[in-house]
Design a protein around this motif. Structure first.
Motif, PDB file in Angstrom:
ATOM      1  N   ALA A 138       0.845  -1.199   0.000  1.00 35.49           N
ATOM      2  CA  ALA A 138       0.000   0.000   0.000  1.00 35.49           C
ATOM      3  C   ALA A 138       0.878   1.246   0.000  1.00 35.49           C
ATOM      4  O   ALA A 138       1.884   1.308   0.702  1.00 35.49           O
ATOM      5  CB  ALA A 138      -0.920  -0.002   1.212  1.00 35.49           C
ATOM      6  N   THR A 139       0.478   2.226  -0.800  1.00 37.16           N
ATOM      7  CA  THR A 139       1.215   3.483  -0.912  1.00 37.16           C
ATOM      8  C   THR A 139       0.264   4.642  -0.678  1.00 37.16           C
ATOM      9  O   THR A 139      -0.824   4.707  -1.285  1.00 37.16           O
ATOM     10  CB  THR A 139       1.851   3.627  -2.307  1.00 37.16           C
ATOM     11  N   TYR A 140       0.671   5.558   0.192  1.00 42.74           N
ATOM     12  CA  TYR A 140      -0.130   6.755   0.484  1.00 42.74           C
ATOM     13  C   TYR A 140       0.519   7.979  -0.140  1.00 42.74           C
ATOM     14  O   TYR A 140       1.747   8.085  -0.187  1.00 42.74           O
ATOM     15  CB  TYR A 140      -0.246   6.963   1.997  1.00 42.74           C
ATOM     16  N   LYS A 141      -0.306   8.910  -0.600  1.00 37.29           N
ATOM     17  CA  LYS A 141       0.209  10.178  -1.108  1.00 37.29           C
ATOM     18  C   LYS A 141      -0.718  11.309  -0.701  1.00 37.29           C
ATOM     19  O   LYS A 141      -1.945  11.194  -0.828  1.00 37.29           O
ATOM     20  CB  LYS A 141       0.344  10.150  -2.630  1.00 37.29           C
ATOM     21  N   SER A 142      -0.135  12.390  -0.184  1.00 36.07           N
ATOM     22  CA  SER A 142      -0.921  13.572   0.165  1.00 36.07           C
ATOM     23  C   SER A 142      -0.966  14.522  -1.026  1.00 36.07           C
ATOM     24  O   SER A 142       0.056  14.795  -1.652  1.00 36.07           O
ATOM     25  CB  SER A 142      -0.296  14.296   1.368  1.00 36.07           C
ATOM     26  N   TYR A 143      -2.158  15.018  -1.314  1.00 36.03           N
ATOM     27  CA  TYR A 143      -2.318  15.994  -2.398  1.00 36.03           C
ATOM     28  C   TYR A 143      -2.647  17.382  -1.858  1.00 36.03           C
ATOM     29  O   TYR A 143      -3.109  18.242  -2.605  1.00 36.03           O
ATOM     30  CB  TYR A 143      -3.403  15.521  -3.364  1.00 36.03           C
ATOM     31  N   GLY A 144      -2.405  17.602  -0.568  1.00 32.72           N
ATOM     32  CA  GLY A 144      -2.502  18.942  -0.007  1.00 32.72           C
ATOM     33  C   GLY A 144      -3.904  19.368   0.376  1.00 32.72           C
ATOM     34  O   GLY A 144      -4.843  18.575   0.420  1.00 32.72           O
ATOM     35  N   THR A 145      -4.019  20.667   0.643  1.00 32.23           N
ATOM     36  CA  THR A 145      -5.277  21.240   1.129  1.00 32.23           C
ATOM     37  C   THR A 145      -5.919  22.122   0.066  1.00 32.23           C
ATOM     38  O   THR A 145      -5.271  22.555  -0.889  1.00 32.23           O
ATOM     39  CB  THR A 145      -5.037  22.077   2.395  1.00 32.23           C
ATOM     40  N   LEU A 146      -7.214  22.393   0.275  1.00 33.30           N
ATOM     41  CA  LEU A 146      -7.972  23.259  -0.628  1.00 33.30           C
ATOM     42  C   LEU A 146      -8.623  24.375   0.182  1.00 33.30           C
ATOM     43  O   LEU A 146      -9.183  24.125   1.254  1.00 33.30           O
ATOM     44  CB  LEU A 146      -9.057  22.451  -1.346  1.00 33.30           C
ATOM     45  N   PRO A 147      -8.559  25.624  -0.309  1.00 37.35           N
ATOM     46  CA  PRO A 147      -9.099  26.763   0.437  1.00 37.35           C
ATOM     47  C   PRO A 147     -10.596  26.956   0.208  1.00 37.35           C
ATOM     48  O   PRO A 147     -11.038  27.917  -0.427  1.00 37.35           O
ATOM     49  CB  PRO A 147      -8.293  27.941  -0.128  1.00 37.35           C
ATOM     50  N   VAL A 148     -11.407  26.045   0.733  1.00 36.72           N
ATOM     51  CA  VAL A 148     -12.853  26.143   0.575  1.00 36.72           C
ATOM     52  C   VAL A 148     -13.497  26.042   1.952  1.00 36.72           C
ATOM     53  O   VAL A 148     -13.187  25.146   2.720  1.00 36.72           O
ATOM     54  CB  VAL A 148     -13.373  25.050  -0.387  1.00 36.72           C
ATOM     55  N   GLU A 149     -14.384  27.004   2.272  1.00 35.56           N
ATOM     56  CA  GLU A 149     -15.032  27.069   3.589  1.00 35.56           C
ATOM     57  C   GLU A 149     -13.996  26.910   4.704  1.00 35.56           C
ATOM     58  O   GLU A 149     -13.018  27.621   4.729  1.00 35.56           O
ATOM     59  CB  GLU A 149     -16.150  26.023   3.677  1.00 35.56           C
ATOM     60  N   GLU A 150     -14.190  25.917   5.619  1.00 36.36           N
ATOM     61  CA  GLU A 150     -13.203  25.721   6.689  1.00 36.36           C
ATOM     62  C   GLU A 150     -12.046  24.823   6.261  1.00 36.36           C
ATOM     63  O   GLU A 150     -11.244  24.398   7.079  1.00 36.36           O
ATOM     64  CB  GLU A 150     -13.877  25.136   7.940  1.00 36.36           C
ATOM     65  N   GLY A 151     -11.973  24.525   4.972  1.00 40.74           N
ATOM     66  CA  GLY A 151     -10.831  23.787   4.443  1.00 40.74           C
ATOM     67  C   GLY A 151     -11.157  22.351   4.070  1.00 40.74           C
ATOM     68  O   GLY A 151     -12.124  21.755   4.555  1.00 40.74           O
ATOM     69  N   ALA A 152     -10.345  21.802   3.171  1.00 44.82           N
ATOM     70  CA  ALA A 152     -10.457  20.400   2.767  1.00 44.82           C
ATOM     71  C   ALA A 152      -9.063  19.871   2.496  1.00 44.82           C
ATOM     72  O   ALA A 152      -8.151  20.638   2.160  1.00 44.82           O
ATOM     73  CB  ALA A 152     -11.336  20.268   1.526  1.00 44.82           C
ATOM     74  N   ARG A 153      -8.895  18.586   2.657  1.00 39.98           N
ATOM     75  CA  ARG A 153      -7.600  17.944   2.410  1.00 39.98           C
ATOM     76  C   ARG A 153      -7.820  16.724   1.517  1.00 39.98           C
ATOM     77  O   ARG A 153      -8.789  15.985   1.693  1.00 39.98           O
ATOM     78  CB  ARG A 153      -6.951  17.524   3.729  1.00 39.98           C
ATOM     79  N   VAL A 154      -6.902  16.518   0.563  1.00 46.07           N
ATOM     80  CA  VAL A 154      -7.045  15.450  -0.430  1.00 46.07           C
ATOM     81  C   VAL A 154      -5.938  14.410  -0.236  1.00 46.07           C
ATOM     82  O   VAL A 154      -4.766  14.763  -0.057  1.00 46.07           O
ATOM     83  CB  VAL A 154      -6.997  16.015  -1.862  1.00 46.07           C
ATOM     84  N   HIS A 155      -6.333  13.133  -0.272  1.00 49.11           N
ATOM     85  CA  HIS A 155      -5.417  12.018  -0.056  1.00 49.11           C
ATOM     86  C   HIS A 155      -5.517  11.025  -1.212  1.00 49.11           C
ATOM     87  O   HIS A 155      -6.554  10.924  -1.874  1.00 49.11           O
ATOM     88  CB  HIS A 155      -5.771  11.258   1.228  1.00 49.11           C
ATOM     89  N   GLY A 156      -4.445  10.246  -1.405  1.00 47.39           N
ATOM     90  CA  GLY A 156      -4.457   9.162  -2.378  1.00 47.39           C
ATOM     91  C   GLY A 156      -3.940   7.881  -1.762  1.00 47.39           C
ATOM     92  O   GLY A 156      -3.046   7.905  -0.910  1.00 47.39           O
ATOM     93  N   LEU A 157      -4.499   6.738  -2.166  1.00 44.27           N
ATOM     94  CA  LEU A 157      -4.059   5.441  -1.672  1.00 44.27           C
ATOM     95  C   LEU A 157      -4.045   4.437  -2.825  1.00 44.27           C
ATOM     96  O   LEU A 157      -5.030   4.302  -3.558  1.00 44.27           O
ATOM     97  CB  LEU A 157      -5.004   4.931  -0.572  1.00 44.27           C
ATOM     98  N   HIS A 158      -2.901   3.740  -2.980  1.00 42.40           N
ATOM     99  CA  HIS A 158      -2.773   2.718  -4.010  1.00 42.40           C
ATOM    100  C   HIS A 158      -2.450   1.398  -3.328  1.00 42.40           C
ATOM    101  O   HIS A 158      -1.561   1.331  -2.473  1.00 42.40           O
ATOM    102  CB  HIS A 158      -1.655   3.086  -4.990  1.00 42.40           C
ATOM    103  N   THR A 159      -3.177   0.333  -3.691  1.00 39.57           N
ATOM    104  CA  THR A 159      -2.926  -0.979  -3.107  1.00 39.57           C
ATOM    105  C   THR A 159      -2.723  -2.011  -4.215  1.00 39.57           C
ATOM    106  O   THR A 159      -3.389  -1.953  -5.254  1.00 39.57           O
ATOM    107  CB  THR A 159      -4.089  -1.439  -2.210  1.00 39.57           C
ATOM    108  N   VAL A 160      -1.793  -2.940  -3.977  1.00 42.89           N
ATOM    109  CA  VAL A 160      -1.541  -4.052  -4.893  1.00 42.89           C
ATOM    110  C   VAL A 160      -1.518  -5.327  -4.060  1.00 42.89           C
ATOM    111  O   VAL A 160      -0.723  -5.455  -3.126  1.00 42.89           O
ATOM    112  CB  VAL A 160      -0.202  -3.897  -5.641  1.00 42.89           C
ATOM    113  N   THR A 161      -2.383  -6.272  -4.405  1.00 41.08           N
ATOM    114  CA  THR A 161      -2.445  -7.521  -3.656  1.00 41.08           C
ATOM    115  C   THR A 161      -1.415  -8.511  -4.176  1.00 41.08           C
ATOM    116  O   THR A 161      -0.802  -8.310  -5.227  1.00 41.08           O
ATOM    117  CB  THR A 161      -3.845  -8.152  -3.775  1.00 41.08           C
TER     118      THR A 161
END
Length: 204
Positions: A131-154
């Motif tokens: 499993a691999t995680y990647k952060s795609y940072g924050t977004l300036p909307v209302e009180e804020g949002a944060r974007v994440h990515g996850l890749h899995t290989v069985t």
């Protein structure tokens, strides 16, 4: 007007003023809030060869939600809308309204933390899955949002990618999840950020 009558009138005016002041000073958290709105199918990242279809808004948590987050959510009154295409791509939007902005912030922070730790927890639960995680940072909307990515290989070669965002508007937290077969290189990050911004903006 007698002194007694005048005193009674003044007390009534004073009481009214105090009540009005208390109403004006009441915290925004105490005000009733309309039900949050959900994304439409057209607001999802465009699919290159299929069309998104929106399901009905339902109470609870979608079964497709990542296990890393599902453990955080029991006990909350939540609603969600699922989205599907004719191919191996799906998405969900979950909304949770809590009792105060402080509680909503704490919930959003916890969900973001669970997402950052998700890859390690997936590998701990199943050592044969990478499993691999990647952060795609924050977004300036209302009180804020944060974007994440996850890749899995069985171990048998199944490769899946998820994009997930956590956003907040006042007492409401919304989580948007998108997933399909593939890896992070093929994930529509830019379009998903636009979808997240729309989701948080559209709540109220």
């Amino acid at each position: 007007m007698s002194m007694r009558t005048r005193a009674g009138a003044l007390l009534a005016v004073a009481a009214t003023g105090l009540a009005l002041g208390a109403t004006l000073a009441a915290p925004a958290d105490a005000a009733p809030q309309a039900a949050p709105k959900f994304l439409s199918a057209a607001q999802l990242p465009p699919h290159p060869s299929s069309t998104w279809k929106a399901g009905k808004v339902t109470d609870g948590v979608p079964d497709e939600f990542l296990g890393c987050l599902r453990e955080t959510l029991p006990g909350y009154d939540s609603r969600y809308r699922p989205f599907t295409t004719d191919l191996e791509t799906n998405a969900q939007q979950l909304t949770i309204v809590v009792g105060s902005t402080a509680k909503a912030k704490a919930l959003a922070d916890r969900l973001n933390k669970e997402m950052r730790e998700c890859a390690a927890r997936v590998e701990e639960a199943d050592p044969e899955t990478d499993a691999t995680y990647k952060s795609y940072g924050t977004l300036p909307v209302e009180e804020g949002a944060r974007v994440h990515g996850l890749h899995t290989v069985t171990s048998w070669g199944a490769s899946d990618v998820h994009l997930l965002s956590v956003g907040r508007d006042g007492r409401t937290v919304t989580v948007v999840q998108w997933g399909q077969m593939g890896d992070l290189a093929h994930a529509p990050v830019k379009a998903f950020k636009k979808t997240t911004t729309t989701a948080v903006d559209k709540l109220y």
